[in-house]
Each structure stands twice: as C-alpha cells, then as structure tokens.
Design an enzyme around this catalytic site. Structure first.
Site, mmCIF file in Angstrom:
data_model
loop_
_atom_site.group_PDB
_atom_site.id
_atom_site.type_symbol
_atom_site.label_atom_id
_atom_site.label_comp_id
_atom_site.label_asym_id
_atom_site.label_seq_id
_atom_site.Cartn_x
_atom_site.Cartn_y
_atom_site.Cartn_z
ATOM 1 N N ARG A 163 0.812 -1.215 0.000
ATOM 2 C CA ARG A 163 0.000 0.000 0.000
ATOM 3 C C ARG A 163 0.848 1.269 0.000
ATOM 4 O O ARG A 163 0.440 2.306 0.508
ATOM 5 C CB ARG A 163 -0.963 0.020 1.208
ATOM 6 C CG ARG A 163 -1.942 -1.135 1.261
ATOM 7 C CD ARG A 163 -2.897 -1.162 0.082
ATOM 8 N NE ARG A 163 -3.812 -2.270 0.198
ATOM 9 C CZ ARG A 163 -3.587 -3.499 -0.289
ATOM 10 N NH1 ARG A 163 -2.476 -3.736 -0.955
ATOM 11 N NH2 ARG A 163 -4.447 -4.462 -0.129
ATOM 12 N N SER A 235 -11.786 -1.439 2.045
ATOM 13 C CA SER A 235 -10.971 -1.697 3.241
ATOM 14 C C SER A 235 -10.459 -0.380 3.811
ATOM 15 O O SER A 235 -9.799 0.386 3.118
ATOM 16 C CB SER A 235 -9.785 -2.593 2.890
ATOM 17 O OG SER A 235 -10.226 -3.837 2.416
ATOM 18 N N GLU A 331 -6.071 3.080 5.355
ATOM 19 C CA GLU A 331 -5.747 3.051 3.929
ATOM 20 C C GLU A 331 -6.120 4.342 3.216
ATOM 21 O O GLU A 331 -5.331 4.864 2.438
ATOM 22 C CB GLU A 331 -6.443 1.857 3.250
ATOM 23 C CG GLU A 331 -5.700 0.560 3.399
ATOM 24 C CD GLU A 331 -6.096 -0.455 2.339
ATOM 25 O OE1 GLU A 331 -6.433 -0.052 1.213
ATOM 26 O OE2 GLU A 331 -6.071 -1.651 2.645
#
Length: 346
Positions: A163, A235, A331
């Site tokens: 990420r 998410s 995120e």
C-alpha cells in the site's frame, strides 16, 4: 475544461460525505488536466485530484480546486512474450480488467472490483487476493508540477511496497499521474494462493482467467457493501505486519488468529480478524459504523460526517492497540481544508 458553480463533492466520494469545494473542474482531456493543475500549483492554491473517489475521507470544505480526472483511452501493443497496455489515468480500474479479459489478455483478474481509477492505482499499489499492481506496472507517466514537464519512471523506480509507493512519499505533492503502462505475460498462470481461490486450485481440470475473475467478484460482492447503497471506501485499515516473535506470542493467546508469512520473517495479520475479535463490528460514532459483515469496512449509515469516520477509526485503532499491542494504519487519505492530513490531526 468544464468548471461548475455547484461545488458539492458528495457524489464524487464513495463514502457519500456531504462536503463542498471552492472550485470543481472536470478534466476530460490531458491538456485540460495539465493546465488546471499547473495553474493551481503556480497560484499556491490547494489542489485535490479525484479519480473514483474511493480512497478519500473528506472532513471539511476543501478550500481549493478539486479536479475530477476523467481522461480516457487504452492502447495495446505486444511482442512474443507480453501484452503492453498504455492506459489513461481516468479509466475505471475494474473496467480495465474487463477489457483485458474480453480481449484475451489475462493477468489482472485477482484485482477485480477494487474501486477507483487507473491513475490512483499506483499511488496505493492496490492489491488483493495475492496480487499487487506492482507485479504488472511497466511504467508511470506523470506531470511534474514544479517543472511543468511530463516524466516517465519505470515500475521498479516507483518504490512499491504494501500500500505504498513513491507517489505517497517523495512525489506526494509534486506529481499528477497522467497514464500507466502495464505489462501482462502471455504465458498466463493462475494465482490461486489466497482465500477462496484455493478451492479452484484443487480442481483437476485447468482453471480459466474468467473463473478466477468470477470468483473474486462473487467474494467481494458477498463481503463488501455496494457504495451506491451504503457509503464506504472498501478496506479502511491496512493489514498490519508484525515480527514472527510478536505473531507467535499472539498465537499463544489467540489460537485462531489469522496471519500470512511475508518476507524477512514477518507476518501480515488480518486486520479484519483483529477488529472482529475485539467485538467492534457494528461499533458506531455518529452515523459512521464498522460494517456488520466485514470488519475492515467503515460505512456511512446516512448523513455521517468525515469527522464521525475519523473519530470511529481512531476508536478502532486505540481498541486494537489496547487488546493486541498492534497499531493499525488507515488506507484512505484523510482530506482537510487544504489537502491531506494525518488521522491524528483530523
């Protein structure tokens, strides 16, 4: 360049947060995208680029120009071993995967139904079900705001990690991604290592790319709420990576803990499992709530604010740290009045 008087960003963020901006511009051509971004940069005006709006939490009125990146186009070339795709930033990520399958160019199917645009994909190094964008990224072309030049860097130079990428770090405030190059091997091998795909790997007959795609889509639809029905960004938390020693200690206390071995004797924990185990499904702050089916997801139950979302995220992070000694990270990007900020400051 289509500039509108209505500056609401509500329909352009998948959480459905009711937030405005000073100026909203739809950039459908590369020249328009470059012009408006350079103008804002030179005038030191806050600039917010929006693709699918699926990775942002808007906390207050954005006091600058919000640019909807809507450039389109896919070009394909090939050699004996690979297909090469040149894809404009405004293309919808899932539509690109469908295009590839329809044209017998498999490889991206494990990343099906990840919301957002192609231009946003390298920033996050999007990943799911055992695959990451980094595996297929040949190059990224971007506008360097400081110099006004268009630059291209190879996938290997993008500093991809879990990420993470150079676009979230060194180039965070100076790059506007214009297009992405992909390299898909013609010698396709199914990636069946993760979750529900393991059932396919037990089959005696060969698995097709379409079957992998369908399995991923069915799984995501069953687990993740449709943003059009229940606002969310998918998410919300990264899966934390801990040492093998930390994992072993947690396993002694929680025999059913979920973790996956990664490089350097580290273990990636399932953040959803931690949140679920802490009894946080359904936990709410205002009208923001942890989704009852998938603990990784924070949803807008109707009329929630970005502040509600951030307060709930902090509550979850604190609770997980208290119980497991593991600190979760978010995120999505938290966006304030003049740009991105840290969750602690929201």
């Amino acid at each position: 360049m289509d500039s509108k008087n209505t500056d609401s960003l509500t329909q352009f963020n998948t959480l459905g947060l009711k937030v405005d901006c000073s100026r909203l511009v739809r950039a459908r051509q590369e020249a328009e995208l470059i012009a408006v971004c350079l103008q804002a940069f030179k005038q030191q005006e806050p600039l917010l680029l929006i693709g699918g709006g699926s990775n942002i939490v808007l906390t207050e009125t954005f006091q600058g120009t919000a640019v909807l990146v809507q450039t389109k186009g896919i070009e394909v070339s090939q050699d004996d071993e690979h297909y090469y795709l040149k894809v404009e930033a405004g293309e919808v990520w899932h539509d690109l995967i469908k295009f590839c399958l329809d044209n017998d160019m498999p490889g991206l199917e494990n990343l099906a139904l990840i919301p957002g645009s192609v231009g946003a994909a390298p920033i996050q190094n999007i990943g799911a079900y055992g695959a990451e964008l980094a595996q297929f990224c040949d190059w990224v072309e971007y506008l360097d705001l400081a110099s006004g030049e268009i630059k291209r860097i190879k996938g290997a130079e993008c500093e991809f990690a879990y990420r993470e990428s150079i676009f979230k770090n060194a180039l965070k405030h100076s790059a506007v991604i214009l297009r992405v190059g992909f390299m898909l091997p013609k010698a396709w091998q199914p990636n069946l290592s993760y979750g529900p795909l393991q059932a396919l790997s037990e089959r005696t007959q060969g698995v097709t790319p379409r079957e992998v795609f369908d399995c991923i889509c069915e799984t995501r639809i069953a687990k993740l709420p449709d943003p059009a029905v229940l606002g969310n960004v998918g998410s919300f938390f990264k899966n934390p990576v801990v040492s093998q020693q930390t994992f072993d200690a947690l396993k002694q206390q929680y025999a059913d803990i979920v973790g996956y071995a990664v490089a350097d004797s580290k273990v990636k924990l399932a953040a959803g499992w931690l949140i679920d185990k802490a009894g946080l499904k359904g936990q709410s702050v205002g009208n923001a709530a942890v989704h009852l089916k998938q603990a990784l997801v924070i949803v807008n139950r109707g009329g929630c604010s970005g502040q509600d979302v951030c307060d709930l995220a902090r509550l979850v992070i604190d609770r997980i740290f208290e119980q497991f000694g593991v600190r979760l990270e978010v995120e999505p990007r938290i966006i304030g009045a003049i740009g991105q900020k840290e969750l602690v400051d929201a």
